[in-house]
Design a protein around this motif. Structure first.
Motif, PDB file in Angstrom:
ATOM      1  N   ALA A  91       9.223  -2.268   5.926  1.00 21.05           N
ATOM      2  CA  ALA A  91       8.189  -2.457   4.962  1.00 21.05           C
ATOM      3  C   ALA A  91       7.691  -1.055   4.240  1.00 21.05           C
ATOM      4  O   ALA A  91       7.682  -0.944   3.130  1.00 21.05           O
ATOM      5  N   VAL A  92       7.327  -0.072   5.306  1.00 20.85           N
ATOM      6  CA  VAL A  92       7.060   1.079   4.489  1.00 20.85           C
ATOM      7  C   VAL A  92       8.004   2.140   3.983  1.00 20.85           C
ATOM      8  O   VAL A  92       7.781   2.683   3.079  1.00 20.85           O
ATOM      9  N   LEU A  93       9.171   1.856   4.618  1.00 19.61           N
ATOM     10  CA  LEU A  93      10.516   2.796   3.879  1.00 19.61           C
ATOM     11  C   LEU A  93      10.626   1.995   2.615  1.00 19.61           C
ATOM     12  O   LEU A  93      10.838   2.767   1.615  1.00 19.61           O
ATOM     13  N   SER A  94      10.798   0.636   2.421  1.00 17.20           N
ATOM     14  CA  SER A  94      11.123   0.220   1.045  1.00 17.20           C
ATOM     15  C   SER A  94      10.175   0.352   0.209  1.00 17.20           C
ATOM     16  O   SER A  94      10.236   0.435  -0.910  1.00 17.20           O
ATOM     17  N   GLY A  95       8.849   0.117   0.814  1.00 13.61           N
ATOM     18  CA  GLY A  95       7.746   0.540  -0.238  1.00 13.61           C
ATOM     19  C   GLY A  95       7.563   1.976  -0.764  1.00 13.61           C
ATOM     20  O   GLY A  95       7.381   1.882  -1.961  1.00 13.61           O
ATOM     21  N   SER A  96       8.012   2.904  -0.130  1.00 18.80           N
ATOM     22  CA  SER A  96       8.044   4.232  -0.391  1.00 18.80           C
ATOM     23  C   SER A  96       8.948   4.404  -1.425  1.00 18.80           C
ATOM     24  O   SER A  96       8.671   5.164  -2.217  1.00 18.80           O
ATOM     25  N   LEU A  97      10.335   3.783  -1.285  1.00 19.54           N
ATOM     26  CA  LEU A  97      11.265   4.081  -2.004  1.00 19.54           C
ATOM     27  C   LEU A  97      11.029   3.408  -3.422  1.00 19.54           C
ATOM     28  O   LEU A  97      11.461   3.881  -4.615  1.00 19.54           O
ATOM     29  N   ALA A  98      10.540   2.132  -3.326  1.00 17.10           N
ATOM     30  CA  ALA A  98      10.437   1.353  -4.589  1.00 17.10           C
ATOM     31  C   ALA A  98       9.358   2.364  -5.166  1.00 17.10           C
ATOM     32  O   ALA A  98       9.407   2.317  -6.441  1.00 17.10           O
ATOM     33  N   SER A 133       0.767  -1.148   0.008  1.00 13.15           N
ATOM     34  CA  SER A 133       0.086   0.280  -0.011  1.00 13.15           C
ATOM     35  C   SER A 133       1.002   1.265   0.028  1.00 13.15           C
ATOM     36  O   SER A 133       0.696   2.263  -0.743  1.00 13.15           O
ATOM     37  N   THR A 134       2.113   1.160   0.601  1.00 13.72           N
ATOM     38  CA  THR A 134       2.989   2.344   0.761  1.00 13.72           C
ATOM     39  C   THR A 134       3.676   2.595  -0.450  1.00 13.72           C
ATOM     40  O   THR A 134       3.663   3.716  -0.890  1.00 13.72           O
ATOM     41  N   ALA A 135       3.999   1.489  -1.285  1.00 18.17           N
ATOM     42  CA  ALA A 135       4.397   1.648  -2.709  1.00 18.17           C
ATOM     43  C   ALA A 135       3.579   2.228  -3.393  1.00 18.17           C
ATOM     44  O   ALA A 135       3.870   3.308  -4.186  1.00 18.17           O
ATOM     45  N   ALA A 136       2.314   1.877  -3.406  1.00 16.10           N
ATOM     46  CA  ALA A 136       1.228   2.601  -4.315  1.00 16.10           C
ATOM     47  C   ALA A 136       1.134   4.143  -3.957  1.00 16.10           C
ATOM     48  O   ALA A 136       0.908   4.888  -4.851  1.00 16.10           O
ATOM     49  N   LEU A 137       1.158   4.311  -2.623  1.00 12.32           N
ATOM     50  CA  LEU A 137       1.058   5.679  -2.252  1.00 12.32           C
ATOM     51  C   LEU A 137       2.168   6.557  -2.801  1.00 12.32           C
ATOM     52  O   LEU A 137       1.927   7.735  -3.102  1.00 12.32           O
ATOM     53  N   ALA A 138       3.266   5.770  -2.859  1.00 10.51           N
ATOM     54  CA  ALA A 138       4.641   6.687  -3.054  1.00 10.51           C
ATOM     55  C   ALA A 138       4.479   7.017  -4.677  1.00 10.51           C
ATOM     56  O   ALA A 138       4.881   8.024  -5.217  1.00 10.51           O
ATOM     57  N   ALA A 139       4.230   5.815  -5.311  1.00 10.06           N
ATOM     58  CA  ALA A 139       4.217   6.160  -6.823  1.00 10.06           C
ATOM     59  C   ALA A 139       3.047   7.113  -7.246  1.00 10.06           C
ATOM     60  O   ALA A 139       3.285   8.159  -8.249  1.00 10.06           O
ATOM     61  N   LEU A 140       2.072   7.319  -6.560  1.00 11.40           N
ATOM     62  CA  LEU A 140       0.910   8.255  -6.954  1.00 11.40           C
ATOM     63  C   LEU A 140       1.378   9.519  -6.461  1.00 11.40           C
ATOM     64  O   LEU A 140       0.762  10.715  -6.771  1.00 11.40           O
ATOM     65  N   ARG A 141       1.973   9.766  -5.269  1.00 16.53           N
ATOM     66  CA  ARG A 141       2.722  10.813  -4.701  1.00 16.53           C
ATOM     67  C   ARG A 141       3.607  11.415  -5.940  1.00 16.53           C
ATOM     68  O   ARG A 141       3.247  12.872  -6.135  1.00 16.53           O
ATOM     69  N   VAL A 142       4.237  10.677  -6.480  1.00 12.32           N
ATOM     70  CA  VAL A 142       5.387  11.212  -7.561  1.00 12.32           C
ATOM     71  C   VAL A 142       4.411  11.427  -8.907  1.00 12.32           C
ATOM     72  O   VAL A 142       4.765  12.701  -9.400  1.00 12.32           O
ATOM     73  N   ASN A 143       3.494  10.625  -9.138  1.00 13.88           N
ATOM     74  CA  ASN A 143       2.726  11.177 -10.572  1.00 13.88           C
ATOM     75  C   ASN A 143       1.404  10.520 -10.243  1.00 13.88           C
ATOM     76  O   ASN A 143       0.777   9.456 -10.280  1.00 13.88           O
ATOM     77  N   PRO A 144       0.408  11.739  -9.702  1.00 11.67           N
ATOM     78  CA  PRO A 144      -0.834  11.347  -9.214  1.00 11.67           C
ATOM     79  C   PRO A 144      -1.918  10.867 -10.532  1.00 11.67           C
ATOM     80  O   PRO A 144      -2.920  10.136 -10.354  1.00 11.67           O
ATOM     81  N   ALA A 145      -1.283  10.951 -11.750  1.00 10.82           N
ATOM     82  CA  ALA A 145      -1.944  10.379 -13.003  1.00 10.82           C
ATOM     83  C   ALA A 145      -1.465   8.886 -13.203  1.00 10.82           C
ATOM     84  O   ALA A 145      -2.176   8.458 -14.196  1.00 10.82           O
ATOM     85  N   ALA A 146      -0.521   8.334 -12.600  1.00  8.83           N
ATOM     86  CA  ALA A 146       0.147   7.210 -13.109  1.00  8.83           C
ATOM     87  C   ALA A 146      -1.172   5.893 -12.885  1.00  8.83           C
ATOM     88  O   ALA A 146      -1.873   6.256 -11.806  1.00  8.83           O
TER      89      ALA A 146
END
Length: 386
Positions: free
Chosen positions: A286-293, A19-32
């Motif tokens: 988990a949340v740190l690696s998820g956010s970075l990935a 879930s954190t990975a998904a959040l981080a990706a959308l934080r970078v690109n909300p249109a992803a």
């Protein structure tokens, strides 16, 4: 690839890392276009100690998560009672409060945050990954530019992408259950270690709602211990523990230099063996690696960017915890570190940083342990003279 659904990112596993990975990706690109796949329907339980260090909450806050809502219904954990293998006890206050959030709540709330941010969640159990020129084919149904494996200790993604499995001697096993928190002080986490079957410890993590997460874990040696053995050890270390129903899980501990993926497939959390080998803590990793990935997945070089950022933020810490895990096979060193924590807040805080956050072996901690060792030796010498 006619008939394939095309996604910028497919995340396999909707736990904290996914879930954190998904959040981080959308934080970078909300249109992803971000798809999260999980075999379970939420809310669902997940066997875990449920401890959430403040470091994990920092990561989630940085991604826009309302941590007040995330921890609602629980109470801050302010104190830690640490009992070493030979009975040295340190009781001190955390520099910052921790939380204990049952995974049935934590995971469902993080999934909801990811969906609100724009991720799509589907119930699906993956079976195959196939690299392509443009990304990764998932089960012949989805095509992603990047795939993030956040599917836990038994990760299918890990096996499919050919990443190294955990080496012998780096996997632990634990049982946990929920019971009344009545026998123990409120707002106090408790860790009780034992020389028997060392390295091993029992824990009490009060949720703040009148219940506590209680469990016991130890390192797997030649073959996994039985449920009966694990249950007996829990009650031996926590004799005041009420009856409870226990569930078990494996913990692939960090080997110091974890294998975090291949090509356009990245591994996070338990799937990358990112569990602290000293404490079994995994949610911060988990949340740190998820956010970075997740953030790396939005760049032209996902694997390279992920490895560099993980190395920058956790590389030294992981090497230090790996070295400490080997050193602490000698219970006397853990007794010494606990004595130093008992005698000084700085040593206690440094130990907590290593066990729950990104801390490393600090000069102050080494000095405190040396001072404690010398003091013990002098006291022993005096007692012999008398």
């Amino acid at each position: 690839m006619t008939g394939y659904e095309r996604w910028d990112l497919v995340v396999v596993g909707a736990g904290p890392a996914g879930s954190t990975a998904a959040l981080a990706a959308l934080r970078v690109n909300p249109a992803a276009r971000v798809l999260v796949l999980d075999a379970a329907e939420f809310p669902r339980d997940k066997v875990c100690g449920d401890g959430v260090a403040p470091h994990a909450l920092d990561v989630l806050t940085g991604l826009g998560v309302d941590v007040g809502a995330l921890t609602a219904g629980t109470a801050p954990i302010r104190d830690l009672r640490l009992t070493s293998p030979r009975g040295v006890t340190a009781v001190r206050r955390f520099a910052r409060p921790a939380a204990v959030v049952p995974r049935a709540l934590l995971d469902a709330r993080l999934v909801a945050a990811a969906r609100t941010a724009g991720a799509e969640l589907r119930r699906h159990r993956i079976r195959s990954l196939t690299p392509t020129e443009e990304g990764v084919d998932v089960d012949g149904a989805f095509h992603a530019r990047t795939v993030i494996g956040a599917d836990g200790a038994e990760s299918v993604v890990r096996r499919q992408c050919g990443a190294r499995s955990a080496k012998a001697g780096t996997t632990a096993i634990a049982l946990r259950g929920y019971t009344s928190a009545g026998p123990w002080p409120a707002a106090e986490q408790r860790l009780v270690m034992s020389t028997t079957h060392w390295p091993a410890y029992a824990w009490v993590f009060p949720v703040g709602d009148g219940t506590a997460n209680v469990g016991y874990g130890e390192l797997i040696r030649q073959k996994p211990p039985t449920r009966t053995h694990l249950t007996e050890r829990l009650h031996a270390l926590l004799p005041d523990c009420p009856p409870l129903t226990l569930r078990g899980h494996r913990l692939p501990l960090s080997p110091g230099r974890p294998d975090v993926g291949r090509g356009r497939v990245l591994l996070v959390g338990d799937a990358a063996s990112l569990i602290n080998p000293l404490t079994g803590e995994g949610i911060y990793y988990a949340v740190l690696s998820g956010s970075l990935a997740g953030a790396a997945a939005m760049t032209p070089d996902p694997a390279g960017e992920y490895r560099r950022s993980l190395h920058r933020l956790l590389g030294k810490h992981l090497r230090h915890t790996d070295a400490l895990a080997m050193l602490t096979r000698m219970p006397a060193l853990v007794d010494l570190a606990t004595s130093a924590a008992r005698d000084g807040q700085r040593a206690f805080d440094d130990l907590v940083e290593v066990g729950l956050g990104p801390g490393t072996i600090s000069p102050a901690l080494v000095t405190a342990m040396l001072r404690t060792s010398i003091g013990s030796a002098l006291e022993h010498s005096r007692s012999l003279r008398e």
